[in-house]
Design a protein around this motif. Sequence first.
Motif: not given
Lengths: 160, 759
Positions: A28-42
């Motif tokens: 399990m990894f963690g990414v600071p949410i401030g850096h995430i622009l969007e999550i693209v599924g599958s």
Amino acid sequence: MTAQAMAVRNVKSEAQVELCSVRVGKTMFGVPIGHILEIVGSARPQPVPLAPEYVGGLVHYRGDVLTTVSLRQLLGLPPCEGKQDILVLESEGGCFGLLVDSVGEVLTVSPADFEPNPSILDRRHSALLAGAYKLKDHLLVMLDPERLDPMRLAQEMAER
Amino acid sequence: MDELTREFLIESQEGLDRMERCLTDLETRPQDAALLGEIFRSVHTIKGTTGFLGFKRLERLAHRGENLLGLLRDGKAVASRGVITGLLHLLDGLRAILKFIEADGTEGTGDDQALIEEIEALQAPAGGAEKVSVALASESGPAASAALKPAPASAKPSSASPVPAAQSSAPQPEPAAEQLAAAAPDAGRARTQPGASTAESTLRVDVALLNRMMNLVGELVLTRNQVLQATAADPKMTLLSRRLDMVTADLRESVMKARMQPVSNIFSKMPRMVRDLSQSLGRRVHLEMEGQETELDKSLLEAIKDPLTHALRNALDHGIESPEDRKAVGKNPEGLLKLRAVQEGSHVVIEVSDDGAGIAVEKVREKAIERGLITSDRAALLGERELLQLIFLPGFSTAAKVTNVSGRGVGMDVVRTNVEKIGGKVELDSRAGKGTTVRMRIPLTLAIIPALIVSSLNQSFALPQGALSELVHIPPEKAGTAIEWIESAPLYRLRGRLLPLVFLSRLLDPTRTCHLAPDRDNFIAVLDADGRRFGLVVDGLADPEEIVVKPLSAVLKDIGLYSGATMLGSADLALILDPGSIALKANIIMNSEEEAAAQVEETDDAAKAEFLLVEVTGRRAAVPLADVLRIEQLPLSRIEYVGYRPVLNFGGHLLPVEDTGGILAQAAEAQGVDASPEGAQIIVVVCRDGNRHVGIVVSHVLDVAAGSDLFEAGTGVQTSGVTMLKNRVTGVVDLGSVAPLAQGEPAHEEWTQPAEVMG
């Protein structure tokens, strides 16, 4: 490593930290949410022949073509057969996608639970990872988007 | 920087551009009052506004210029060559200060004293009476239109002062000025500036916004492609998607139009350059410009500025002779330099032609042999046109020694490289003693390009059509023998010449071997990238598509094979192959004698219309190559009939087939009743006729060749329907004469019956 020390200080200065949890292989990894622009599924990225190994392929993202980095490939895991999720991350060099097996929930962690990379971690991994948070039943390994930027990876590969 | 200053900068720069244009015109028409008025206004406007904004240095300089211009305008001084040079210096001085203001909002710290003295010296011969009018003109400064009024011949104080305020505030040009304005188109355009009509119907738009719009339209084109592919099978959606198709095309055109700028934007810089250069070279040159209103995409306009400047310099430096030399050969001592722009279909042609010495073809031949670019045997075979093309070879023009002798060619390869970089082409025409013409063909836009979709390693790639010269199909049964080898180098014999081959699959995956698959069709895309000619072997072909080029991240660009990526109609992403890089990677060079000759032929042919030469039952016929979509070899049994009309069924799309030679009947006869399992094979050339596709049955496909026009004896009228191909008169197939399939007839039942002739 000074960058790492700074990262540690940054994390500790805030009271609570919000992290998006992602899974690759068994970790399990963690990414600071401030850096995430969007999550693209599958998504199924288009492979790029002759590209460096860590490039997971191309995906279409909001009218542009996004280069993705395969976390599996970086960690030395066998490639994933099925569809993967993509975190669209923002770094100094622009946007890129991070290919992970699956995206989990957003966790709130306390800086008190943070530990830097252990000294026994090999060089390859310690360059990629940014310490870990001790959760109740497992560890949440921190990822630093800046270090995963394809341009930076390319430079590191060239230096190696 | 505040809005007011920014506005001022834009306006002043436009004013100075206009002034520069007028000044060079003034040299030929020193008495033209409209031109003088125009120049005066440009400087006056700057002076008026700077006083208001507090730019003292600029104001001081503009003020001096205005004084001098006032004299000229009122006929108190003559616009001699020296005066024009002085005014051009003033222009440069004003520009330099504007640059400072643009950079940091200050006027800079230069010393203008020398320039001011130069200007003042020029107005020295003026007497006392003129001084009065100068003072009046400058005093009326802020009331701009008072200065607009061209003073009558005598400048008595009484003629200027009683102008009522009401009249002077309305920008009314004097009748005399109006007449002159009609004669000088430039002034006519400029005169509309203070008027309200253009100000209301135009507005300034940020280029970034236009770029964004272009991107969005690109997205829409992609989505449209997907919708079209997805709905192709659904009759209910056909109407809707066709409408979407049309609206998208219109929208795309409008946005592209919004990015268009007239070529006059760069043409207008040329008179000044020509003037300065011809003076320093001691030439006398008259510059003629034509088609200034022709429009081109802004980014392309920027891109052709350098090649165009280069071509003009070449024409002045090496083309046009010195006045003495010209006199000696009986030419007008003043050389003629023509700059012409015209739109031809989806290209803009920009032509630079001079009436100078032309290129000495024999010298080119000698030098090319001397430099080892070509063997003497080969050189002896080359015609004049072909020899001229040698000038574009890099080896030819790098040495100054060659240039001196040949009379032309400084960096012609640079001109070509720059133009080809934006998907254009350069052609050269020269006649010894008569002059030289350099023709640049520039595409209208860059963002959306036509491309052929090819596949390799089960993946789609886009191949820009610009580099594609032809496609070769190798059927499975020939896969084993089609390729010849010299050790490890695969070669294909294309019309008698060996074509080096690059296997795309092997290029992308070095573990692969170079061989044609014996179990399916193979294709060779014959590419011509910057003069490097080679065949790219691909696994499969799909229809051509208009693709929207998306940039790649630096990591992937560094691979050096891809120039970008795009989204296909099938919603797949495809990498755009870069033919030039592939050629480099595969070690294909262009300097070899063979390549140079091949390339010469290519460029030569490109000037004429190309035809596919076919044979129909012993007769030769030509099909315009631009209309040919593909050539199909298929079993006779694939032909089906609607009534008596042969048709082909391609996955639900019916293709009317034209068989003027009766080949189908012959083939059926030859095949007899008990046919071999494969049956007889026929060749169908699939062509585009307007929006529909038609098939032409032919006996053999012979070649691709350039046709030349034929003229009727006596009348000299260009004949239609025939062309000169390979030194023989050949009929051109009229695709329009193929009768359309009847619309809406309930023919589905009939279509299913197999070819009746077989029984």
